[in-house]
Design a protein around this motif. Structure first.
Motif, PDB file in Angstrom:
ATOM      1  N   UNK A   1       0.845  -1.187   0.000  1.00 31.65           N
ATOM      2  CA  UNK A   1       0.000   0.000   0.000  1.00 31.65           C
ATOM      3  C   UNK A   1       0.886   1.245   0.000  1.00 31.65           C
ATOM      4  N   UNK A   2       0.237   2.391   0.169  1.00 28.24           N
ATOM      5  CA  UNK A   2       0.973   3.654   0.027  1.00 28.24           C
ATOM      6  C   UNK A   2       2.100   3.791   1.037  1.00 28.24           C
ATOM      7  N   UNK A   3       2.060   3.005   2.104  1.00 31.41           N
ATOM      8  CA  UNK A   3       3.103   3.116   3.117  1.00 31.41           C
ATOM      9  C   UNK A   3       4.473   2.696   2.604  1.00 31.41           C
ATOM     10  N   UNK A   4       4.489   1.806   1.612  1.00 29.98           N
ATOM     11  CA  UNK A   4       5.791   1.369   1.115  1.00 29.98           C
ATOM     12  C   UNK A   4       6.224   2.169  -0.111  1.00 29.98           C
ATOM     13  N   UNK A   5       5.492   3.223  -0.420  1.00 29.21           N
ATOM     14  CA  UNK A   5       5.879   4.034  -1.569  1.00 29.21           C
ATOM     15  C   UNK A   5       6.687   5.240  -1.097  1.00 29.21           C
ATOM     16  N   UNK A   6       7.912   5.333  -1.563  1.00 29.30           N
ATOM     17  CA  UNK A   6       8.739   6.473  -1.185  1.00 29.30           C
ATOM     18  C   UNK A   6       9.017   7.322  -2.417  1.00 29.30           C
ATOM     19  N   UNK A   7       8.521   8.571  -2.407  1.00 25.68           N
ATOM     20  CA  UNK A   7       8.816   9.478  -3.523  1.00 25.68           C
ATOM     21  C   UNK A   7      10.311   9.794  -3.523  1.00 25.68           C
ATOM     22  N   UNK A   8      10.890   9.882  -4.713  1.00 27.91           N
ATOM     23  CA  UNK A   8      12.303  10.289  -4.789  1.00 27.91           C
ATOM     24  C   UNK A   8      12.456  11.714  -4.271  1.00 27.91           C
ATOM     25  N   UNK A   9      11.589  12.582  -4.746  1.00 25.97           N
ATOM     26  CA  UNK A   9      11.555  13.949  -4.243  1.00 25.97           C
ATOM     27  C   UNK A   9      10.130  14.219  -3.764  1.00 25.97           C
ATOM     28  N   UNK A  10       9.907  14.115  -2.466  1.00 24.30           N
ATOM     29  CA  UNK A  10       8.561  14.355  -1.951  1.00 24.30           C
ATOM     30  C   UNK A  10       8.074  15.772  -2.293  1.00 24.30           C
ATOM     31  N   UNK A  11       6.824  15.866  -2.730  1.00 26.59           N
ATOM     32  CA  UNK A  11       6.255  17.156  -3.108  1.00 26.59           C
ATOM     33  C   UNK A  11       5.046  17.451  -2.237  1.00 26.59           C
ATOM     34  N   UNK A  12       5.118  18.559  -1.510  1.00 23.98           N
ATOM     35  CA  UNK A  12       3.981  19.019  -0.728  1.00 23.98           C
ATOM     36  C   UNK A  12       3.740  20.475  -1.047  1.00 23.98           C
ATOM     37  N   UNK A  13       3.075  21.184  -0.138  1.00 24.15           N
ATOM     38  CA  UNK A  13       2.894  22.622  -0.341  1.00 24.15           C
ATOM     39  C   UNK A  13       3.381  23.356   0.894  1.00 24.15           C
ATOM     40  N   UNK A  14       4.103  22.666   1.764  1.00 27.79           N
ATOM     41  CA  UNK A  14       4.481  23.198   3.071  1.00 27.79           C
ATOM     42  C   UNK A  14       5.574  24.244   3.029  1.00 27.79           C
ATOM     43  N   UNK A  15       5.893  24.804   4.200  1.00 21.95           N
ATOM     44  CA  UNK A  15       6.870  25.887   4.304  1.00 21.95           C
ATOM     45  C   UNK A  15       8.309  25.469   3.974  1.00 21.95           C
ATOM     46  N   UNK A  16       8.559  24.176   3.901  1.00 24.94           N
ATOM     47  CA  UNK A  16       9.901  23.724   3.504  1.00 24.94           C
ATOM     48  C   UNK A  16       9.798  22.779   2.315  1.00 24.94           C
ATOM     49  N   UNK A  17      10.816  22.826   1.432  1.00 21.38           N
ATOM     50  CA  UNK A  17      10.859  21.883   0.317  1.00 21.38           C
ATOM     51  C   UNK A  17      11.950  20.848   0.584  1.00 21.38           C
ATOM     52  N   UNK A  18      11.739  19.670   0.033  1.00 24.63           N
ATOM     53  CA  UNK A  18      12.677  18.570   0.221  1.00 24.63           C
ATOM     54  C   UNK A  18      13.908  18.759  -0.654  1.00 24.63           C
ATOM     55  N   UNK A  19      15.082  18.564  -0.077  1.00 27.35           N
ATOM     56  CA  UNK A  19      16.316  18.661  -0.872  1.00 27.35           C
ATOM     57  C   UNK A  19      16.999  17.300  -0.984  1.00 27.35           C
ATOM     58  N   UNK A  20      17.249  16.640   0.168  1.00 25.30           N
ATOM     59  CA  UNK A  20      18.035  15.412   0.124  1.00 25.30           C
ATOM     60  C   UNK A  20      17.816  14.593   1.392  1.00 25.30           C
ATOM     61  N   UNK A  21      17.891  13.307   1.241  1.00 21.89           N
ATOM     62  CA  UNK A  21      17.814  12.400   2.397  1.00 21.89           C
ATOM     63  C   UNK A  21      18.863  11.328   2.202  1.00 21.89           C
ATOM     64  N   UNK A  22      19.864  11.299   3.066  1.00 27.91           N
ATOM     65  CA  UNK A  22      20.845  10.216   3.052  1.00 27.91           C
ATOM     66  C   UNK A  22      20.666   9.426   4.338  1.00 27.91           C
ATOM     67  N   UNK A  23      20.243   8.186   4.170  1.00 29.78           N
ATOM     68  CA  UNK A  23      19.893   7.360   5.331  1.00 29.78           C
ATOM     69  C   UNK A  23      21.047   7.312   6.323  1.00 29.78           C
ATOM     70  N   UNK A  24      20.756   7.248   7.557  1.00 34.92           N
ATOM     71  CA  UNK A  24      21.664   7.276   8.696  1.00 34.92           C
ATOM     72  C   UNK A  24      22.710   8.394   8.595  1.00 34.92           C
ATOM     73  N   UNK A  25      22.436   9.421   7.816  1.00 39.18           N
ATOM     74  CA  UNK A  25      23.339  10.556   7.790  1.00 39.18           C
ATOM     75  C   UNK A  25      22.608  11.882   7.996  1.00 39.18           C
ATOM     76  N   UNK A  26      21.815  12.298   6.992  1.00 37.06           N
ATOM     77  CA  UNK A  26      21.121  13.567   7.184  1.00 37.06           C
ATOM     78  C   UNK A  26      19.935  13.730   6.244  1.00 37.06           C
ATOM     79  N   UNK A  27      19.020  14.617   6.659  1.00 36.83           N
ATOM     80  CA  UNK A  27      17.912  15.043   5.805  1.00 36.83           C
ATOM     81  C   UNK A  27      18.045  16.553   5.655  1.00 36.83           C
ATOM     82  N   UNK A  28      17.973  17.031   4.409  1.00 33.85           N
ATOM     83  CA  UNK A  28      18.098  18.467   4.181  1.00 33.85           C
ATOM     84  C   UNK A  28      16.807  19.007   3.569  1.00 33.85           C
ATOM     85  N   UNK A  29      16.239  20.019   4.198  1.00 38.34           N
ATOM     86  CA  UNK A  29      15.087  20.725   3.655  1.00 38.34           C
ATOM     87  C   UNK A  29      15.498  22.177   3.420  1.00 38.34           C
ATOM     88  N   UNK A  30      14.845  22.831   2.445  1.00 38.74           N
ATOM     89  CA  UNK A  30      15.134  24.242   2.194  1.00 38.74           C
ATOM     90  C   UNK A  30      13.872  25.055   2.420  1.00 38.74           C
TER      91      UNK A  30
END
Lengths: 323, 545
Positions: free
Chosen positions: B354-383
């Motif tokens: 189901x949708x829980x196992x679907x991971x967008x490469x670049x998640x798209x929302x309308x929120x105050x931050x946009x997704x930049x990068x996610x490196x597992x066990x290292x860091x998540x960067x939002x702009x």
């Protein structure tokens, strides 16, 4: 050529055995993988659906056949925890682990080998009396303690090195290669690799030293002395070359063992590597990820053993002849 | 007849010593290990000691969280008592989730009422508060629910822990850091408002836990929700005071008890530039209830119908009045772009995933931050999303995964981190690190609470008097002092004192003490023989020795 073939067959057998044991161990372990995903709003049906999706509702032998079949196709399955392909997850951190391991082993074996030669030469002097206990201490010192010590001195107090991670916060690179070659990466690599190297260098050093002492007793060394060769030439050109063989094996096997054994260093230095991924997977009963990670580690160990074997018979033809 | 019974009783009491039941068996208390949860482990040691003084043989069994929850959650008949906690989340600012899910008998079999509490009188109150749309009436009912829980001592509540966070005051303007009631300073409002003072315009914060998924249709790890709240908008958000405020909705209006009109803010866009429409809003709520996002389904189950009134107005019709609707639904469901998710969800239909196992490469929302990068066990960067109507003042939001507590403190001191968002260590050490450095430590009482759960399915824990005595025996001040270094407040209600409007102040005066506990046991007929507690007359031990 036939030897190569039988060695390859052995490798496949060992990997199959490892895969089977892994499969069984994780399923016989107490704890239910679902426990890691409990949510207040889960109903019984949702739990059942989850079990079904992970294939956990099927009999064990069916799960096993499915698992081996997927394995043959190179599919390690999807992680329960991350809901993502295991191969992708492992591949993301594997290069970091390789970089850390190789770098640390290179330092450790260079220092260790040279140190071993020197110490064999200085046998019976006060230098030996001081150095050997020191080396034994570094081997006995817990890695986390060593790591924290380095962090406290070189990062927290002197501020020369960052306190953890593989890159600075938010640093971006054009490619993975550019990342590995960047100064930023090397700065982050230095402390964890040093800690690991300090821990690892004792083995090659002691090994090299005792081999040297053995070799120095041999006839050809006496012969060389009688020929009037210089001390240095005997030591490096003749004795060291012969004493090096077991160290080469230890190096190759060491890569295999260190790949999976860096958990402590990775945790202390927040290094994004295979060890941390593995610990998390085991504690969350994330079977596919844990199986995949262990399998990769086992494969590296088996391949490295194989390479060590091959190298050995190339470096020392006597080994191949004796068989 | 009555006289004869009375006489017999007198005779029996006169006989004294023989009038007792079986000895109470050895009670096993579960706890997480010291290394993983030092507070809990130490609290349980103190609790067990207190119970031993009552003449009960107590054994502590320690297991890691995964195995502990397997026993407590999936083998509900097998355990006696366990240390446990409910964590604070913004949506728990409305007491419904706690008052209903935790204690209503309908959730006893497989749901959140894992202790098996069953009290029809309580059920009635819990149900009534759900449909009470009048605020004062609902407050009265929530008070009543707490009074019943106090009376029954369903759990032995221990403390409301304080969540401790810190930030560099040379990087962030202290006036721009927002403290959310019951949540602390690590919240969406801070991340939007935080104002950089100097040249460091990135917020670098830490997590001691990895990010599991960044997915608007999957409630995964708690750290993940920090990210989803920033990347995706919601119609309402839980405000700093704990009450819902309009967010992507410009306004809302109740037409009657079961009908609400929501007006969408004008001019919003998705991160890919497409406009946010009412169709997207309807789609988001339908996706949550459509079977591919099971974790969100309970939050939309009260919605009977969603209707588009005009190009900015949506009307929700509910199946029945629902007091918590604003917080539990409108402030909970992430708004997702239809043009991205519709094909994905269609594709997933008929598949086991189901949708829980679907991971967008670049998640798209309308929120105050946009997704930049996610490196597992290292860091998540939002702009920061400069096009958002509530654009953040910082440039980037960088979440670093740091498993080592000491390294976390070192990094905060050196400035590598400038916001401490997770700190499982000793508060005193943090305070010492902050001293002499531009580091501001902020502790605030949490919505969550820690407690000892009694398994009501297993005697003697089915006896309210027994539970009361055990709860009275616990010295909470000692626990706060020894296990929490004073960073906690004594608790006797599932509704935290951080929820000022809902917490019933009358139950806070729960009296404790060893003598009181012994008296309670004696009054209920429990007898001490040779220092060992025995059941009242005629009661035998049914669960072994």
């Amino acid at each position: 050529m036939r030897r190569l073939g039988s060695r390859l067959a052995q490798m496949v057998f060992v990997l199959w055995a490892v895969a089977t044991i892994l499969f069984l161990i994780f399923r016989l372990m107490p704890g239910n993988p679902l426990a890691a995903y409990i949510d207040p709003n889960f109903t019984v049906e949702q739990q059942r659906e989850l079990m079904q999706r992970f294939g956990l509702d099927r009999p064990l032998h069916e799960q096993y056949v499915l698992y081996l079949g997927n394995l043959l196709r190179g599919d390690l399955g999807d992680s329960f925890f991350y809901r993502a392909p295991v191969t992708k997850l492992i591949w993301e951190v594997f290069p970091n682990t390789i970089a850390l391991t190789l770098f640390a082993l290179l330092i450790a074996y260079t220092v260790g080998t040279l140190g071993g030669i020197v110490l064999a030469w200085l046998r019976g002097t006060w230098v030996e009396g001081v150095t050997i206990p020191l080396v034994l201490t570094t081997r006995a010192a817990p890695e986390f303690w060593l790591g924290m010590l380095l962090l406290a001195v070189f990062s927290f107090n002197l501020g020369w090195f960052p306190s953890g991670g593989a890159n600075s916060a938010g640093a971006s690179f054009d490619s993975e290669l550019a990342r590995f070659l960047s100064l930023d990466f090397l700065r982050h690599l230095f402390l964890p690799a040093t800690a690991l190297a300090i821990y690892l260098h004792g083995l090659p050093l002691l090994l090299m030293r005792s081999n040297m002492l053995d070799v120095l007793q041999e006839d050809f060394v006496t012969m060389a002395k009688m020929k009037g060769l210089s001390h240095w030439t005997i030591l490096v050109r003749h004795a060291a070359r012969n004493a090096l063989l077991p160290v080469v094996t230890a190096f190759a096997v060491g890569i295999g063992y260190s790949i999976g054994g860096n958990v402590v260093i990775e945790t202390v230095f927040s290094w994004p590597g295979l060890g941390r991924l593995l610990v998390r997977a085991v504690s969350a009963s994330d079977y596919p990820l844990a199986q995949g990670a262990f399998l990769v580690i086992a494969a590296v160990i088996v391949v490295m053993n194989f390479i060590a074997d091959m190298l050995y018979s190339t470096l020392d033809p006597r080994v191949a002849h004796e068989r | 007849m009555r006289r004869i019974v009375g006489l017999t009783l007198v005779v029996l009491l006169a006989c004294g010593a023989v009038a007792q039941g079986d000895p109470v068996r050895t009670i096993t208390v579960l706890s997480q290990p010291q290394a993983a949860a030092p507070y809990e482990y130490q609290s349980i040691q103190l609790v067990a000691n207190a119970w031993r003084q009552l003449g009960i043989d107590v054994e502590i069994q320690v297991s890691p969280w995964e195995q502990l929850s397997d026993i407590v959650w999936f083998n509900r008949q097998t355990w006696d008592a366990t240390g446990w906690q409910m964590v604070g989340r913004p949506e728990r600012s409305d007491p419904d989730e706690i008052v209903f899910n935790l204690f209503h008998s309908s959730t006893a079999e497989a749901g959140f009422n894992f202790v098996g509490y069953n009290n029809p009188a309580y059920d009635a109150v819990a149900e009534a508060q759900r449909v009470a749309t009048d605020l004062d009436e609902r407050q009265r009912l929530i008070y009543e629910a707490q009074a019943i829980i106090d009376q029954d001592q369903v759990y032995a509540f221990l403390v409301y822990p304080e969540s401790i966070y810190a930030y560099r005051s040379d990087v962030w303007n202290p006036d721009s850091i927002v403290e959310q009631s019951g949540i602390g300073i690590k919240n969406t409002w801070t991340f939007i408002e935080a104002e950089p003072i100097g040249s460091q315009r990135d917020m670098v914060l830490n997590s001691n836990f990895v990010v599991q998924a960044i997915n608007p249709l999957y409630i995964s790890g708690s750290v993940d929700s920090w990210i989803t709240e920033l990347v995706w908008d919601r119609l309402l958000r839980v405000g700093p005071d704990g009450l819902p405020v309009p967010w992507s909705a410009e306004s809302y209006e109740w037409i009657d008890d079961v009908t609400i009109d929501v007006v969408l803010r004008a001019g919003m866009t998705w991160h890919d530039g497409e406009p946010v429409t009412v169709e997207d809003v309807v789609f988001s709520f339908e996706a949550a209830g459509g079977g591919e996002a099971p974790m969100y389904t309970p939050f939309v189950s009260a919605i009977a119908d969603i209707e588009i009134r005009d190009e900015r107005t949506v009307r929700f019709t509910l199946t029945r009045p629902q007091a918590a609707f604003l917080t539990a639904s409108l402030a909970k469901i992430n708004l997702i772009p239809r043009h991205i998710w519709e094909p994905v969800l269609t594709d997933l239909q008929g598949q086991p995933e189901n949708a829980e196992s679907y991971q967008e490469d670049v998640p798209v929302g309308s929120g105050p931050f946009t997704f930049v990068r996610w490196r597992a066990s290292e860091e998540v960067v939002l702009a920061a999303n400069p096009n958002h109507w509530a654009a953040p003042k910082m440039d980037r939001w960088i979440l670093r995964m740091i498993p080592n507590v000491e390294a976390t403190l070192g990094a905060l001191r050196s400035g590598e981190l400038n916001f401490l968002a997770a700190y499982p260590g000793d508060p005193a050490v943090l305070a010492a690190t902050a001293r002499g450095n531009p580091i501001e430590v902020v502790a605030s009482t949490d919505i969550g609470f820690r407690f000892v759960a009694f398994n009501h399915r297993r005697p003697p824990f089915d006896d309210a008097a027994f539970r009361r005595a055990l709860s009275q025996a616990i010295n909470r001040d000692l626990i706060i002092d020894a296990a929490y270094n004073d960073f906690a407040t004594a608790a006797n209600s599932p509704v935290s004192i951080a929820l000022e409007f809902w917490n019933n102040p009358d139950v806070a005066g729960f009296e404790t003490g060893m003598d009181l506990a012994r008296q309670t046991l004696a009054d209920a007929g429990y007898v001490l023989v040779d220092g060992r507690l025995h059941y009242p007359t005629g009661v035998s031990e049914t669960l072994g020795r």
